[in-house]
Write a protein that holds these residues in place. Structure first.
Motif, mmCIF file in Angstrom:
data_model
loop_
_atom_site.group_PDB
_atom_site.id
_atom_site.type_symbol
_atom_site.label_atom_id
_atom_site.label_comp_id
_atom_site.label_asym_id
_atom_site.label_seq_id
_atom_site.Cartn_x
_atom_site.Cartn_y
_atom_site.Cartn_z
ATOM 1 N N LEU A 94 1.108 -1.053 0.150
ATOM 2 C CA LEU A 94 0.123 -0.009 0.007
ATOM 3 C C LEU A 94 1.013 1.097 0.043
ATOM 4 C CD1 LEU A 94 -2.698 1.682 0.510
ATOM 5 C CD2 LEU A 94 -2.345 1.177 2.761
ATOM 6 N N VAL A 95 0.492 2.071 -0.809
ATOM 7 C CA VAL A 95 1.381 3.452 -1.096
ATOM 8 C C VAL A 95 0.552 4.407 -0.734
ATOM 9 C CG1 VAL A 95 2.928 4.962 -2.495
ATOM 10 C CG2 VAL A 95 3.023 2.393 -2.855
ATOM 11 N N GLU A 96 0.631 5.286 0.324
ATOM 12 C CA GLU A 96 -0.303 6.276 0.558
ATOM 13 C C GLU A 96 0.430 7.604 0.387
ATOM 14 O OE1 GLU A 96 -3.518 5.558 4.016
ATOM 15 O OE2 GLU A 96 -1.392 4.733 4.547
ATOM 16 N N PHE A 97 -0.328 8.573 -0.368
ATOM 17 C CA PHE A 97 0.777 9.803 -0.721
ATOM 18 C C PHE A 97 -0.252 11.150 -0.564
ATOM 19 C CE2 PHE A 97 -1.095 7.560 -4.428
ATOM 20 C CZ PHE A 97 -1.782 8.487 -5.104
ATOM 21 N N SER A 98 0.470 12.262 -0.647
ATOM 22 C CA SER A 98 -0.282 13.496 -0.605
ATOM 23 C C SER A 98 0.815 14.608 -0.986
ATOM 24 C CB SER A 98 -0.837 13.852 0.688
ATOM 25 O OG SER A 98 0.204 13.794 1.646
ATOM 26 N N GLY A 99 0.352 15.486 -1.523
ATOM 27 C CA GLY A 99 1.218 16.685 -2.114
ATOM 28 C C GLY A 99 0.310 17.914 -2.400
ATOM 29 N N THR A 100 0.603 19.231 -2.381
ATOM 30 C CA THR A 100 0.015 20.305 -2.704
ATOM 31 C C THR A 100 0.788 21.189 -3.564
ATOM 32 O OG1 THR A 100 0.819 21.397 -0.722
ATOM 33 C CG2 THR A 100 -1.280 20.501 -0.340
ATOM 34 N N ARG A 101 1.749 20.672 -4.219
ATOM 35 C CA ARG A 101 2.664 21.420 -5.082
ATOM 36 C C ARG A 101 2.396 20.986 -6.641
ATOM 37 N NH1 ARG A 101 5.439 25.394 -4.271
ATOM 38 N NH2 ARG A 101 7.445 24.956 -5.235
ATOM 39 N N SER A 139 1.700 29.849 -1.972
ATOM 40 C CA SER A 139 2.891 29.186 -1.432
ATOM 41 C C SER A 139 2.685 28.439 -0.283
ATOM 42 C CB SER A 139 3.658 30.351 -1.160
ATOM 43 O OG SER A 139 3.366 31.015 -0.293
ATOM 44 N N TRP A 140 3.867 27.391 -0.084
ATOM 45 C CA TRP A 140 3.903 26.716 1.111
ATOM 46 C C TRP A 140 3.615 27.575 2.419
ATOM 47 C CZ3 TRP A 140 7.334 26.524 5.381
ATOM 48 C CH2 TRP A 140 6.854 25.406 6.117
ATOM 49 N N GLU A 141 4.290 28.569 2.706
ATOM 50 C CA GLU A 141 4.449 29.537 3.758
ATOM 51 C C GLU A 141 2.800 30.076 4.222
ATOM 52 O OE1 GLU A 141 7.391 31.470 1.365
ATOM 53 O OE2 GLU A 141 6.246 29.605 1.189
ATOM 54 N N SER A 142 1.925 30.118 3.076
ATOM 55 C CA SER A 142 0.631 30.480 3.302
ATOM 56 C C SER A 142 -0.349 29.394 3.599
ATOM 57 C CB SER A 142 0.304 31.382 1.999
ATOM 58 O OG SER A 142 1.360 32.314 1.903
ATOM 59 N N GLN A 143 -0.031 28.454 3.638
ATOM 60 C CA GLN A 143 -0.840 27.154 3.780
ATOM 61 C C GLN A 143 -1.022 27.024 5.144
ATOM 62 O OE1 GLN A 143 0.384 23.926 1.336
ATOM 63 N NE2 GLN A 143 0.521 25.126 -0.451
ATOM 64 N N LYS A 144 -2.055 26.623 5.821
ATOM 65 C CA LYS A 144 -2.482 26.222 7.146
ATOM 66 C C LYS A 144 -1.637 24.907 7.448
ATOM 67 C CE LYS A 144 -6.837 27.925 7.919
ATOM 68 N NZ LYS A 144 -8.494 27.491 8.168
ATOM 69 N N SER A 145 -0.873 25.298 8.577
ATOM 70 C CA SER A 145 -0.390 24.060 9.524
ATOM 71 C C SER A 145 -1.249 23.114 10.348
ATOM 72 C CB SER A 145 1.043 24.489 9.889
ATOM 73 O OG SER A 145 0.603 25.145 11.310
ATOM 74 N N LYS A 146 -0.411 22.018 10.733
ATOM 75 C CA LYS A 146 -1.496 21.459 11.846
ATOM 76 C C LYS A 146 -1.209 21.821 13.145
ATOM 77 C CE LYS A 146 2.217 17.818 12.550
ATOM 78 N NZ LYS A 146 2.665 16.416 12.359
ATOM 79 N N TYR A 147 -0.514 22.941 13.282
ATOM 80 C CA TYR A 147 -0.350 23.528 14.551
ATOM 81 C C TYR A 147 -1.360 24.888 15.068
ATOM 82 C CZ TYR A 147 3.781 20.699 14.111
ATOM 83 O OH TYR A 147 4.773 19.717 13.919
ATOM 84 N N GLY A 148 -1.620 25.009 16.204
ATOM 85 C CA GLY A 148 -2.452 26.254 16.884
ATOM 86 C C GLY A 148 -1.806 26.951 17.514
#
Length: 257
Positions: A94-101, A139-148
């Protein structure tokens, strides 16, 4: 006794089945197409197109071969989760993958998922994805992180405010983290953006490696250190490491001083 046949259902726009790693190139192409359409997906080796689990022979190099094919032929780079999974007495990969680029290219060709097909992407769609990727708002910097806000390192945060005010980088007096992050454009609805997390959260986003070498040539090192944390904290660690690494020459001339 006839063994039970497992079925994983039908292929979808986010799920792809391959009978074996003999279809590795086609699998990488499917990953790019799925990423370009949905930003995440799953890929199985050892499963027929109709979802029937037939199993995959897996040896010491199987997972490495899959990882290398993805790393060598899928751009921009993604870091998938590759693991073995059992269904009865049959094992699949099983290969699970994700990306936003987006756009992603497999073997230098951009494709997009339509139903269970991987179609070559039309030029206008490809160019629009490129514009979005290169835009500051995407851009990556402007995307929401998993941190609050609660994940902010308070010592780093307060130190930043003190230094920023001293050099005139900020003029407001508010020290409430939520308000400060909003004013700095580093949060969205209480969630830190990636830039905010990288600057103020002690997490694994940033890594710093430092070493002392025995000579001018970088061949033999006498000390090596690795740290993770917020950018601001790592900057302080880097300065302190350099100070501690300096060997000062001292001469004694007989005087008490």
């Amino acid at each position: 006794m006839e063994e039970k046949a497992f079925s994983l259902g039908e292929e979808t726009e986010q799920i792809e089945f391959k009978k074996s790693t003999g279809e590795l190139k086609e699998a990488v192409i499917s990953m790019a197409a799925i990423l370009n359409k949905h930003q995440s997906g799953k890929l199985y080796f050892g499963v027929k197109n109709n979802g029937t689990v037939v199993g995959q022979e897996i040896n010491d190099t199987t997972l490495r071969t899959i990882s290398q094919a993805i790393g060598n032929h899928l751009r921009p780079t993604v870091y998938p989760d590759i693991k073995k999974q059992r269904y009865g007495d049959r094992t699949v990969v099983l290969v699970e993958f994700s990306g936003t680029r987006q756009p992603y290219l497999a073997y230098n060709i951009p494709r997009i998922r339509v139903a269970d097909e991987d179609l070559v992407m039309e030029q206008p769609v490809y160019e629009e994805m490129l514009r979005k990727r290169d835009s500051v708002s995407y851009s990556w910097e402007s995307q929401k992180s998993k941190y609050g806000i609660a994940d902010i390192d308070q010592n780093v945060f307060k130190s930043y405010l003190k230094k920023a005010r001293k050099v005139g980088r900020i003029s407001f007096d508010n020290e409430e983290p939520t308000e400060v992050m909003t004013k700095l454009g580093l949060s969205d609805d209480g969630q830190l953006l990636n830039a905010g997390a990288a600057l103020f959260v002690d997490c694994g986003i940033n890594e710093l490696q430092m070493a002392k070498f025995a000579l001018d040539e970088r061949l033999t090192f006498t000390d090596i250190r690795r740290f993770t944390g917020s950018i601001l904290d790592l900057a302080d660690k880097a300065v302190q490491y350099i100070i501690d690494a300096m060997d000062w020459r001292v001469e004694f001339d007989g005087s008490l001083e």
